[in-house]
Design a protein around this motif. Structure first.
Motif, PDB file in Angstrom:
ATOM      1  N   HIS A   1      73.844  66.503  63.685  1.00 52.23           N
ATOM      2  CA  HIS A   1      74.881  67.530  63.549  1.00 52.23           C
ATOM      3  C   HIS A   1      74.319  68.941  63.646  1.00 52.23           C
ATOM      4  N   ARG A   2      73.038  69.100  63.473  1.00 52.41           N
ATOM      5  CA  ARG A   2      72.406  70.413  63.582  1.00 52.41           C
ATOM      6  C   ARG A   2      72.010  70.654  65.038  1.00 52.41           C
ATOM      7  N   LEU A   3      72.501  71.727  65.617  1.00 49.68           N
ATOM      8  CA  LEU A   3      72.267  72.006  67.034  1.00 49.68           C
ATOM      9  C   LEU A   3      71.226  73.102  67.220  1.00 49.68           C
ATOM     10  N   GLY A   4      70.333  73.232  66.312  1.00 47.78           N
ATOM     11  CA  GLY A   4      69.229  74.172  66.352  1.00 47.78           C
ATOM     12  C   GLY A   4      68.575  74.206  64.977  1.00 47.78           C
ATOM     13  N   PRO A   5      67.458  74.964  64.862  1.00 47.96           N
ATOM     14  CA  PRO A   5      66.798  75.728  65.926  1.00 47.96           C
ATOM     15  C   PRO A   5      66.019  74.835  66.879  1.00 47.96           C
ATOM     16  N   ASP A   6      65.560  75.403  67.977  1.00 45.83           N
ATOM     17  CA  ASP A   6      64.800  74.640  68.959  1.00 45.83           C
ATOM     18  C   ASP A   6      63.509  74.118  68.328  1.00 45.83           C
ATOM     19  N   ASP A   7      63.225  72.825  68.610  1.00 40.14           N
ATOM     20  CA  ASP A   7      62.044  72.207  68.012  1.00 40.14           C
ATOM     21  C   ASP A   7      61.258  71.350  69.000  1.00 40.14           C
ATOM     22  N   GLY A   8      61.578  71.455  70.289  1.00 40.22           N
ATOM     23  CA  GLY A   8      60.851  70.700  71.297  1.00 40.22           C
ATOM     24  C   GLY A   8      61.304  69.266  71.463  1.00 40.22           C
ATOM     25  N   THR A   9      62.461  68.892  70.903  1.00 38.92           N
ATOM     26  CA  THR A   9      62.965  67.526  71.043  1.00 38.92           C
ATOM     27  C   THR A   9      64.138  67.491  72.022  1.00 38.92           C
ATOM     28  N   ALA A  10      64.427  66.287  72.514  1.00 40.84           N
ATOM     29  CA  ALA A  10      65.592  66.065  73.369  1.00 40.84           C
ATOM     30  C   ALA A  10      66.096  64.652  73.095  1.00 40.84           C
ATOM     31  N   VAL A  11      67.328  64.543  72.605  1.00 46.21           N
ATOM     32  CA  VAL A  11      67.869  63.263  72.166  1.00 46.21           C
ATOM     33  C   VAL A  11      69.302  63.113  72.672  1.00 46.21           C
ATOM     34  N   GLY A  12      69.611  61.933  73.196  1.00 46.63           N
ATOM     35  CA  GLY A  12      70.972  61.598  73.566  1.00 46.63           C
ATOM     36  C   GLY A  12      71.544  60.589  72.588  1.00 46.63           C
ATOM     37  N   ALA A  13      72.852  60.672  72.352  1.00 45.30           N
ATOM     38  CA  ALA A  13      73.525  59.757  71.435  1.00 45.30           C
ATOM     39  C   ALA A  13      74.960  59.554  71.901  1.00 45.30           C
ATOM     40  N   VAL A  14      75.549  58.433  71.492  1.00 50.32           N
ATOM     41  CA  VAL A  14      76.960  58.159  71.754  1.00 50.32           C
ATOM     42  C   VAL A  14      77.594  57.748  70.428  1.00 50.32           C
ATOM     43  N   VAL A  15      78.621  58.493  70.025  1.00 50.71           N
ATOM     44  CA  VAL A  15      79.272  58.308  68.727  1.00 50.71           C
ATOM     45  C   VAL A  15      80.624  57.636  68.936  1.00 50.71           C
ATOM     46  N   ASP A  16      80.905  56.633  68.130  1.00 50.84           N
ATOM     47  CA  ASP A  16      82.180  55.917  68.197  1.00 50.84           C
ATOM     48  C   ASP A  16      83.260  56.770  67.531  1.00 50.84           C
ATOM     49  N   ALA A  17      83.822  57.706  68.305  1.00 52.92           N
ATOM     50  CA  ALA A  17      84.820  58.645  67.789  1.00 52.92           C
ATOM     51  C   ALA A  17      85.655  59.154  68.957  1.00 52.92           C
ATOM     52  N   ARG A  18      86.857  59.596  68.639  1.00 52.63           N
ATOM     53  CA  ARG A  18      87.773  60.120  69.656  1.00 52.63           C
ATOM     54  C   ARG A  18      87.775  61.642  69.726  1.00 52.63           C
ATOM     55  N   GLN A  19      87.262  62.310  68.687  1.00 46.92           N
ATOM     56  CA  GLN A  19      87.317  63.758  68.678  1.00 46.92           C
ATOM     57  C   GLN A  19      86.099  64.329  67.974  1.00 46.92           C
ATOM     58  N   ALA A  20      85.824  65.586  68.311  1.00 48.25           N
ATOM     59  CA  ALA A  20      84.698  66.305  67.730  1.00 48.25           C
ATOM     60  C   ALA A  20      85.081  67.769  67.620  1.00 48.25           C
ATOM     61  N   CYS A  21      84.368  68.491  66.763  1.00 53.68           N
ATOM     62  CA  CYS A  21      84.599  69.921  66.619  1.00 53.68           C
ATOM     63  C   CYS A  21      83.258  70.629  66.496  1.00 53.68           C
ATOM     64  N   VAL A  22      83.083  71.693  67.290  1.00 53.44           N
ATOM     65  CA  VAL A  22      81.879  72.510  67.255  1.00 53.44           C
ATOM     66  C   VAL A  22      82.165  73.769  66.456  1.00 53.44           C
TER      67      VAL A  22
END
Length: 270
Positions: free
Chosen positions: A169-190
């Motif tokens: 859920h944390r979209l920073g700070p930059d730390d040199g990582t790169a990760v993909g994920a797929v969440v079982d959900a219909r909606q999201a909020c930024v």
């Protein structure tokens, strides 16, 4: 507040702007090769929102239509892929926008679709999805999870917001990582400061999820940069070739699959 959307039908139908009067939500990366892309070319990451179908990863990388010209007829835009036709109609609403999609193909055709939206976010931005939602992590996360990665596993599953110890859920700070994920959900909020961007997907009798590409300066390895993708998805995997029986959308006997993507600037956190 309505969202103003600009698309580029000549270059893959990419969304080039998703904006309110005070903010542009889409991140961009200048690369002249994007303008010369052709079907079969290696993917060129120019940011914006790409329509990824019938796969995201795998072959063809980022799908079959990002490099094809689209046709605009009134409010509708369409593109012909190798085995399907995709049509979308975008319109403003009082608090955002809606995009209606129709994919036409032979009954039984399986596909993954993602609204591959790369967002221009601060390091303090957070992503909100339903607490405890099953979340698939993929092998690039193996070095960061709190358990050994099972040999040969295409993914492992944990619970949002920190599946297997990774605080997605944390979209920073930059730390040199790169990760993909797929969440079982219909909606999201930024959430980013006072601003909100809600994304929701509705499709009858098809698998629906939200994909996340959280690249905090870890990709590509030879010249990394920051890019954050929040991606409503039909399907539950990035690569169609890895999809189990219930992990991809399937065209029914009617020959059509319809779905709606809703975007809003008012918080309706799941």
């Amino acid at each position: 507040m309505p969202l103003d959307i600009v698309t580029d039908p000549h270059h893959g139908g990419r969304w080039t702007s998703l904006a309110t009067p005070g903010r542009e939500w889409l991140w961009h990366r200048t690369d002249p090769a994007r303008q010369q892309a052709f079907p079969g070319a290696a993917f060129v990451d120019a940011g914006g929102l790409e329509e990824c179908v019938p796969t995201v990863r795998g072959a063809p990388d980022h799908g079959d239509v990002w490099s094809r010209p689209w046709t605009r007829e009134g409010a509708a835009e369409s593109v012909r892929g190798t085995d399907f036709t995709l049509r979308r109609t975008i319109r403003a609403t009082d608090d955002g926008a809606e995009a209606d999609y129709v994919l036409t193909a032979e009954p039984g055709f399986r596909f993954v679709w993602a609204a591959h939206a790369l967002l221009d976010l601060s390091a303090a931005a957070t992503l909100h999805l339903p607490e405890g939602a099953p979340t698939r992590l993929f092998p690039e996360a193996a070095a960061f999870v709190d358990r050994p990665w099972p040999a040969g596993a295409p993914w492992i599953t944990g619970a949002w917001p920190s599946p297997c110890g990774v605080p997605l859920h944390r979209l920073g700070p930059d730390d040199g990582t790169a990760v993909g994920a797929v969440v079982d959900a219909r909606q999201a909020c930024v959430h980013d400061g006072p601003d909100r961007l809600g994304l929701a997907l509705h499709a009858e009798e098809q698998p629906v999820s939200v994909a996340l590409w959280r690249n905090l300066g870890g990709f590509p390895r030879h010249a990394p940069y920051r890019s954050i993708g929040v991606e409503p998805m039909l399907g539950r995997v990035f690569d169609l070739a890895e999809a189990g029986p219930d992990d991809a959308a399937r065209v029914p006997g009617s020959g059509e699959v319809r779905w709606r993507l809703t975007l809003g600037t008012v918080c309706h956190c799941p």
